[in-house]
Design an enzyme around this catalytic site. Structure first.
Site, PDB file in Angstrom:
ATOM      1  N   GLU A 117      -1.735  10.698   0.030  1.00 33.62           N
ATOM      2  CA  GLU A 117      -1.478   9.941   1.248  1.00 33.62           C
ATOM      3  C   GLU A 117      -2.717   9.999   2.141  1.00 33.62           C
ATOM      4  O   GLU A 117      -3.674  10.727   1.863  1.00 33.62           O
ATOM      5  CB  GLU A 117      -0.238  10.477   1.973  1.00 33.62           C
ATOM      6  N   HIS A 233       3.388   5.659  13.477  1.00 34.24           N
ATOM      7  CA  HIS A 233       3.246   5.341  12.056  1.00 34.24           C
ATOM      8  C   HIS A 233       2.742   3.903  11.934  1.00 34.24           C
ATOM      9  O   HIS A 233       3.259   3.004  12.584  1.00 34.24           O
ATOM     10  CB  HIS A 233       4.581   5.498  11.327  1.00 34.24           C
ATOM     11  N   ARG A 279      -3.974   8.349  10.168  1.00 34.16           N
ATOM     12  CA  ARG A 279      -2.915   7.477  10.675  1.00 34.16           C
ATOM     13  C   ARG A 279      -3.248   6.831  12.007  1.00 34.16           C
ATOM     14  O   ARG A 279      -2.895   5.675  12.249  1.00 34.16           O
ATOM     15  CB  ARG A 279      -1.616   8.283  10.829  1.00 34.16           C
ATOM     16  N   HIS A 338       6.563   7.824  15.803  1.00 34.19           N
ATOM     17  CA  HIS A 338       6.996   8.450  14.558  1.00 34.19           C
ATOM     18  C   HIS A 338       7.081   9.967  14.634  1.00 34.19           C
ATOM     19  O   HIS A 338       7.984  10.566  14.057  1.00 34.19           O
ATOM     20  CB  HIS A 338       6.024   8.040  13.451  1.00 34.19           C
ATOM     21  N   GLU A 362       9.674  19.799  15.107  1.00 38.56           N
ATOM     22  CA  GLU A 362       8.971  18.802  15.898  1.00 38.56           C
ATOM     23  C   GLU A 362       9.014  19.067  17.392  1.00 38.56           C
ATOM     24  O   GLU A 362       8.110  18.656  18.115  1.00 38.56           O
ATOM     25  CB  GLU A 362       9.520  17.405  15.596  1.00 38.56           C
ATOM     26  N   ARG A 373      -1.164  14.405  13.318  1.00 36.63           N
ATOM     27  CA  ARG A 373      -0.575  15.100  12.165  1.00 36.63           C
ATOM     28  C   ARG A 373      -1.035  14.498  10.843  1.00 36.63           C
ATOM     29  O   ARG A 373      -1.017  13.285  10.660  1.00 36.63           O
ATOM     30  CB  ARG A 373       0.955  15.027  12.256  1.00 36.63           C
TER      31      ARG A 373
END
Length: 517
Positions: A117, A233, A279, A338, A362, A373
């Site tokens: 990822e 996200h 991200r 997200h 979280e 993150r």
């Protein structure tokens, strides 16, 4: 009418996602009470996580390499000790989850199937059924928790505030359940209440998660860390649903591309890694494509094609429900709130700045995620630090008999509930002014909106959480990780974390950031 009094001589855990249940399982043999606001396994972010759980599980990988990628993604403000603790625990945590029944995908030789990822140097994300990781891992943990004799679970129980014996010591929580209000006293309280995505109009999280745990801790006097850092996200499915269905990052790891309507791969304009950049960078690229290039789409046709339903059943079902067949058409995408990197400041054993109050998952901020993150580190953090917090909570609870002074306890003020209209106003303002792109004008407008709402709903937990995010976003006059200020686009040479407390005069900040022109 007086509230019911319930004295529990063991850890009290507020929240029943992967983090909370991991704490509960590892608190044995101490009697452990878990408050689940809804049915176990429902409406929690853990169950909705698609990509998987990151850990150094291949011969080519190592916890040090995993930590390196985590630190790079975190943009200079990670806590290195927390980061190395997390990645060091990673492989054994995944193996333990596998051992209790989490059905990870395996190759014929028994090794884990691993995806790559964004911002990972190699494939290290263990997956379950393609995109069912969170759901299936949580099902295994829920089954273990239900079978554990030391765990008692109250479903439909919502905590609304923390009870203290003095300014520094937490001894319980006010709990609403079945139309009654109870005061639950316990020698250890663990907040595992999830994130804050529901504060935003567009989120991939359950909309009922609005930062309430962080707000309760702040109102009790706990120190809050880095609340301005909210991860968006890049690829929520853009069909107007609330919450927005997620198109997991693993799709891009399998070769799916981000394109405009004419097929232009715009992500490479912002970073040489294109779709696999960190991200925050990809989210801003998608935002730019939607606002200036006529739209952003995730094209999975060549990368997955006819294999899509078997490889990613959750995403496929979400697409079909919206009238999109991703085997033959590109998926419209947009950034969505997200994950909250900020939260209640803790050490790696979950200890907050208040005595006997712990936080995990979280709602906590260990510093492991920094400003951004790394993909699929969230499930790992919930499980790994859940183990550590469970053991520490059991140790504290076992120190002696618990005999609270229920008469002299310091109780929180009742927290008002926002009306649907007020909640709509809050979420729209947060989306507009504290989203992917921020500036002083928008954040000031947001704070004015919050002030107006507070006049009618003073002490409402979502408003407390939103103010922490907005005020600290205004004070951080630089761009770093997920926090992008178009009026301060540069990054300070020296990264500094934010540490604040709520006081009667507003926010008191322990550390300030350098301004960059």
């Amino acid at each position: 009418m007086a509230n019911d009094i319930y004295i529990h001589n063991g850890p009290l855990i507020i929240g029943a996602g992967l983090a909370g249940l991991s704490v509960a399982l590892n608190a044995a043999p101490q009697p452990t009470l878990v408050l689940a606001p809804v049915e176990l396994g429902a409406a929690c972010s853990s169950a909705w996580a698609q990509g998987g759980i990151a850990a150094a599980l291949s011969p080519q990988d190592s916890p040090e390499a995993h930590a390196h990628d985590t630190l790079i993604a975190g943009a200079g403000i990670n806590d290195p000790a927390a980061t190395y603790a997390l990645t060091g625990m990673g492989p054994d945590v995944v193996r333990r989850l596998n051992a209790i029944g989490a059905p990870f995908d395996h190759h014929a030789d028994g090794s884990f199937v691993l995806n790559r990822e964004a911002a990972h140097g190699l494939a290290r994300v263990a997956r379950v059924g393609g995109d069912l990781a969170g759901k299936k891992i949580l099902e295994a943990v829920v089954a273990a928790a239900k079978a554990a004799p030391h765990i008692d679970i109250w479903e439909g129980a919502v905590a609304t505030g923390l009870i203290k014996s003095d300014a520094q010591t937490v001894i319980g929580a006010v709990v609403e359940r079945g139309g009654r209000t109870s005061e639950v006293f316990a020698p250890v309280v663990v907040l595992a209440s999830g994130g804050s995505g529901g504060l935003f109009a567009v989120t991939t999280n359950p909309a009922n998660l609005r930062g309430e745990g962080m707000a309760m801790a702040a109102l009790a006097g706990a120190e809050i860390a880095d609340p301005e850092f909210v991860q968006f996200h890049p690829t929520a499915i853009n069909v107007g649903a609330d919450p927005a269905p997620l198109a997991t990052e693993a799709l891009r790891g399998e070769g799916a591309t981000l394109i405009t309507t004419d097929g232009y791969r715009f992500a490479f304009d912002d970073h040489p890694d294109g779709e696999l950049a960190p991200r925050d960078i990809v989210a801003r690229a998608v935002h730019r494509a939607n606002t200036t290039l006529g739209g952003a789409f995730l094209d999975c046709r060549e990368a997955l094609g006819e294999h899509f339903p078997q490889e990613f059943p959750t995403v496929f079902a979400s697409c079909l429900a919206a009238g999109i067949d991703p085997r033959t058409a590109s998926i419209p995408v947009a950034p969505a709130a997200h994950y909250h990197m900020g939260g209640i400041r803790t050490d790696i054993d979950g200890q907050t700045s208040l005595t006997n109050l712990f936080a995990v998952g979280e709602c906590a901020s260990t510093g492991v995620h920094g400003a951004n993150r790394l993909a699929s580190n969230s499930l790992l953090e919930a499980a790994a630090f859940g183990e550590r917090v469970g053991r520490k909570a059991a140790e504290v609870a076992a120190r002696g008999a618990f005999a609270p002074d229920t008469q002299g306890a310091l109780r929180p003020l009742p927290a008002p509930r926002l009306t649907p209209e007020a909640l709509y106003t809050l979420r729209a303002a947060m989306q507009a002014h504290a989203g992917v792109i921020r500036d002083a004008t928008g954040l000031t407008t947001l704070l004015e909106t919050l002030t107006g709402l507070e006049a009618a709903f003073k002490g409402a937990l979502p408003l407390v959480a939103a103010r922490l995010i907005a005020q600290c976003a205004l004070q951080r006059r630089e761009s770093r990780g997920s926090h992008y200020r178009q009026d301060y686009p540069k990054t300070a040479t020296e990264g500094q974390r934010t540490f604040v407390r709520l006081t009667e005069g507003g926010l008191t900040q322990r550390q300030t950031q350098k301004e960059v022109a």
